[in-house]
Design a protein around this motif. Structure first.
Motif, PDB file in Angstrom:
ATOM      1  N   ILE A  29       0.845  -1.207   0.000  1.00 46.75           N
ATOM      2  CA  ILE A  29       0.000   0.000   0.000  1.00 46.75           C
ATOM      3  C   ILE A  29       0.879   1.255   0.000  1.00 46.75           C
ATOM      4  CG2 ILE A  29      -1.655   1.327   1.402  1.00 46.75           C
ATOM      5  CD1 ILE A  29      -2.803  -1.520   2.225  1.00 46.75           C
ATOM      6  N   ALA A  30       1.978   1.210   0.732  1.00 41.89           N
ATOM      7  CA  ALA A  30       2.909   2.352   0.757  1.00 41.89           C
ATOM      8  C   ALA A  30       3.463   2.630  -0.638  1.00 41.89           C
ATOM      9  CB  ALA A  30       4.046   2.086   1.740  1.00 41.89           C
ATOM     10  N   ARG A  31       3.735   1.569  -1.398  1.00 35.95           N
ATOM     11  CA  ARG A  31       4.246   1.768  -2.763  1.00 35.95           C
ATOM     12  C   ARG A  31       3.182   2.404  -3.659  1.00 35.95           C
ATOM     13  NH1 ARG A  31       6.539  -3.191  -1.483  1.00 35.95           N
ATOM     14  NH2 ARG A  31       5.117  -4.452  -2.757  1.00 35.95           N
ATOM     15  N   SER A  32       1.902   2.112  -3.384  1.00 35.54           N
ATOM     16  CA  SER A  32       0.837   2.744  -4.175  1.00 35.54           C
ATOM     17  C   SER A  32       0.786   4.250  -3.892  1.00 35.54           C
ATOM     18  CB  SER A  32      -0.513   2.088  -3.906  1.00 35.54           C
ATOM     19  OG  SER A  32      -1.029   2.441  -2.634  1.00 35.54           O
ATOM     20  N   PHE A  33       1.063   4.638  -2.649  1.00 31.14           N
ATOM     21  CA  PHE A  33       1.132   6.075  -2.311  1.00 31.14           C
ATOM     22  C   PHE A  33       2.306   6.734  -3.037  1.00 31.14           C
ATOM     23  CE2 PHE A  33      -1.807   5.234   1.113  1.00 31.14           C
ATOM     24  CZ  PHE A  33      -2.397   6.465   1.380  1.00 31.14           C
ATOM     25  N   LYS A  34       3.423   6.029  -3.069  1.00 36.46           N
ATOM     26  CA  LYS A  34       4.617   6.581  -3.735  1.00 36.46           C
ATOM     27  C   LYS A  34       4.340   6.819  -5.222  1.00 36.46           C
ATOM     28  CE  LYS A  34       9.587   5.859  -4.246  1.00 36.46           C
ATOM     29  NZ  LYS A  34      10.741   4.957  -4.009  1.00 36.46           N
ATOM     30  N   SER A  35       3.638   5.876  -5.850  1.00 32.89           N
ATOM     31  CA  SER A  35       3.336   6.026  -7.277  1.00 32.89           C
ATOM     32  C   SER A  35       2.375   7.188  -7.529  1.00 32.89           C
ATOM     33  CB  SER A  35       2.755   4.725  -7.842  1.00 32.89           C
ATOM     34  OG  SER A  35       1.473   4.475  -7.303  1.00 32.89           O
ATOM     35  N   GLU A  36       1.650   7.607  -6.464  1.00 29.78           N
ATOM     36  CA  GLU A  36       0.746   8.759  -6.574  1.00 29.78           C
ATOM     37  C   GLU A  36       1.445  10.063  -6.190  1.00 29.78           C
ATOM     38  OE1 GLU A  36      -2.466   8.933  -7.563  1.00 29.78           O
ATOM     39  OE2 GLU A  36      -2.557   6.812  -8.070  1.00 29.78           O
ATOM     40  N   GLY A  37       2.755   9.985  -5.896  1.00 33.04           N
ATOM     41  CA  GLY A  37       3.529  11.193  -5.636  1.00 33.04           C
ATOM     42  C   GLY A  37       3.717  11.549  -4.181  1.00 33.04           C
ATOM     43  N   PHE A  38       3.219  10.720  -3.252  1.00 33.80           N
ATOM     44  CA  PHE A  38       3.394  10.991  -1.829  1.00 33.80           C
ATOM     45  C   PHE A  38       4.814  10.640  -1.387  1.00 33.80           C
ATOM     46  CE2 PHE A  38      -1.179  10.597  -2.170  1.00 33.80           C
ATOM     47  CZ  PHE A  38      -1.684  11.484  -1.224  1.00 33.80           C
ATOM     48  N   ASN A  39       5.289  11.330  -0.374  1.00 32.57           N
ATOM     49  CA  ASN A  39       6.572  10.998   0.252  1.00 32.57           C
ATOM     50  C   ASN A  39       6.302  10.275   1.570  1.00 32.57           C
ATOM     51  OD1 ASN A  39       8.335  12.247  -1.647  1.00 32.57           O
ATOM     52  ND2 ASN A  39       7.716  14.245  -0.825  1.00 32.57           N
ATOM     53  N   ARG A  40       6.944   9.120   1.768  1.00 33.47           N
ATOM     54  CA  ARG A  40       6.752   8.361   3.004  1.00 33.47           C
ATOM     55  C   ARG A  40       7.704   8.865   4.078  1.00 33.47           C
ATOM     56  NH1 ARG A  40       6.821   1.731   3.886  1.00 33.47           N
ATOM     57  NH2 ARG A  40       6.257   1.813   6.102  1.00 33.47           N
ATOM     58  N   VAL A  41       7.175   9.080   5.284  1.00 34.54           N
ATOM     59  CA  VAL A  41       8.006   9.482   6.424  1.00 34.54           C
ATOM     60  C   VAL A  41       7.732   8.537   7.588  1.00 34.54           C
ATOM     61  CG1 VAL A  41       8.063  11.914   5.741  1.00 34.54           C
ATOM     62  CG2 VAL A  41       6.265  11.127   7.303  1.00 34.54           C
ATOM     63  N   ASP A  42       8.570   8.593   8.605  1.00 32.65           N
ATOM     64  CA  ASP A  42       8.377   7.769   9.791  1.00 32.65           C
ATOM     65  C   ASP A  42       7.114   8.213  10.533  1.00 32.65           C
ATOM     66  OD1 ASP A  42       9.913   5.701  11.564  1.00 32.65           O
ATOM     67  OD2 ASP A  42       9.151   7.222  12.955  1.00 32.65           O
ATOM     68  N   PHE A  43       6.481   7.277  11.227  1.00 35.88           N
ATOM     69  CA  PHE A  43       5.228   7.578  11.924  1.00 35.88           C
ATOM     70  C   PHE A  43       5.419   8.630  13.015  1.00 35.88           C
ATOM     71  CE2 PHE A  43       1.363   6.809  14.370  1.00 35.88           C
ATOM     72  CZ  PHE A  43       0.429   6.613  13.363  1.00 35.88           C
TER      73      PHE A  43
END
Length: 443
Positions: free
Chosen positions: A24-38
């Motif tokens: 699911i995190a990779r789907s966010f990345k493909s939509e342009g989101f940046n993942r950060v620590d909780f």
């Protein structure tokens, strides 16, 4: 549109949840989101929930508060098993904006057109019988090893379990897709893959949308063993009635599968196993352990056990305790029984008081510590291979041998995600095993 938006994830529960969070995190990345620590400020916090125990339910509220403390204006979404079982309950939690059920969670980015806070959590949850299709997933980038999902759902009717209600019927990924995902993981330089699912021994059922088995679990591990680039393959939890001799024998002579099994028992009393509607008696469990140890004497065997199940008298608990004490296993995962809505066991007579459940749990955790220590001691003086992990813990780097002995060595960043031949020397004060390097095989 989402170029500057940040998303953070928190995962409760099992390896399967971790694999799905990562996908699911990779789907966010493909939509342009940046993942950060909780722990960092994010625009969206996604909490992947578990409902195996009462504690997992309670922890959810605490985690929502943690997110709100960092950013009170953040959008909070709940997904996972608890979100499927109790969507309205989660939607009522202060700060929760979106709750997605079993089929909706993989389409989460479709629900994020408006990230403004809601007065009331919005629920999109399917009827569980609609969760009849398969979504493949694997974790990558979070840990040294990858969790590869091969199966989902369960057709068993264990009287204490909500998983069939949360995840639906047993269904499998296609063999082609599993092998493709395994190759993809190997190409990213990850050394170990852990196979995960709800009931992985049932692999092959529902592979192409029908109930029959197109492939078996043995077919799966046979083909995975032939994939180039995978250094280690590890089987996660597998039901004793589905762990066949042929699979044990394949692991014993395998190129990549490691001698480590995690086999749920739940009770050492046949009386309780029948009440739980488990699909075996304890004699079969003894047979599985003997078969493993006969051809892999150094194999590590972990056991799931439930204490405090309705009807568990002192005598029946001692039957379980003595059964495990005499069994040649390496450690226990102890679960204190908690009543779950919509399960048969919730209405059973013979409720065990919570203080008694806690006492029994403590006794079995003590037995587990004794078992693990004895297993580690049996491995001192042997040569093993260790895959080192990526964290500096008080000046040490940790890792696991192929048979799941946890070791430590002085911190050296060059060891991260490498496999080395080592000699196990002694057990340190913290219970981990010290080592000497025999012949460096950084692969």
């Amino acid at each position: 549109m989402n170029a500057n938006k940040k998303v953070a994830f928190y995962t409760l529960g099992c390896k399967l949840n971790y694999s799905e969070t990562s996908t699911i995190a990779r789907s966010f990345k493909s939509e342009g989101f940046n993942r950060v620590d909780f722990s960092e400020k994010a625009d969206i916090y996604v909490i992947n929930t578990c409902s195996v125990t009462e504690n997992a339910d309670k922890r959810f509220k605490t985690i929502v508060k943690q997110a709100q403390k960092v950013n009170p204006d953040a959008f909070v979404a709940a997904i996972g098993c608890y979100a499927q079982l109790k969507p309205e309950e989660l939607a009522d939690v202060n700060g929760v904006d979106l709750v997605l059920g079993a089929t909706e969670k993989f389409k989460i980015t479709d629900y994020l057109n408006d990230l403004s806070k809601n007065d009331m959590g919005e629920v999109h949850s399917c009827e569980i019988q609609d969760a009849d299709f398969y979504v493949g997933s694997y974790s990558i980038g979070d840990r040294t090893r990858a969790f590869l999902k091969v199966q989902d759902g369960c057709d068993y009717k264990c009287t204490y379990c909500t998983i069939p209600l949360a995840r639906g019927i047993s269904r499998s990924d296609t063999m082609e897709n599993v092998i493709s995902n395994a190759k993809e993981i190997a190409n990213k330089g990850i050394k170990e893959i852990v196979l995960t699912g709800v009931n992985i021994g049932d692999y092959g059922k529902g592979e192409f949308g029908n109930k029959k088995h197109e492939h078996t679990f043995l077919d799966l591990i046979t083909q995975l063993d032939e994939v180039d680039g995978i250094e280690r393959l590890r089987i996660s939890s597998i039901e004793p009635n589905l762990l066949k001799n042929e699979s044990i024998e394949l692991v014993a002579k395998s190129r990549a599968f490691v001698p480590h099994f995690h086999i749920p028992l739940q009770s050492g009393s046949n009386t309780l196993l029948k009440k739980m509607k488990r699909r075996y008696m304890k004699e079969l469990y003894v047979d599985r352990v003997k078969k493993i140890k006969e051809i892999m004497p150094h194999a590590c065997i972990g056991v799931d056990v439930i204490v405090g199940f309705p009807g568990e008298t002192d005598e029946l608990f001692l039957e379980t305790y003595n059964f495990l004490n005499e069994l040649d296993v390496s450690y226990l995962h102890v679960f204190t029984y908690s009543e779950r809505d919509n399960t048969e066991a919730a209405s059973f007579d013979g409720v065990v008081p919570k203080n008694v459940r806690a006492k029994r749990s403590k006794m079995l955790r003590g037995l587990s510590a004794k078992k693990r220590r004895a297993f580690y001691e049996s491995q001192i003086g042997t040569n093993k291979s260790v895959l080192f992990e990526g964290e500096n813990k008080a000046g040490y780097i940790h890792g696991f041998t192929e048979n799941y002995v946890k070791v430590k060595a002085p911190w050296n960043p060059e060891l991260v995600n490498t496999i080395h031949n080592i000699h196990l020397t002694e057990i340190a004060e913290d219970g981990l095993v010290r080592l000497q390097f025999v012949k460096e095989l950084a692969v």
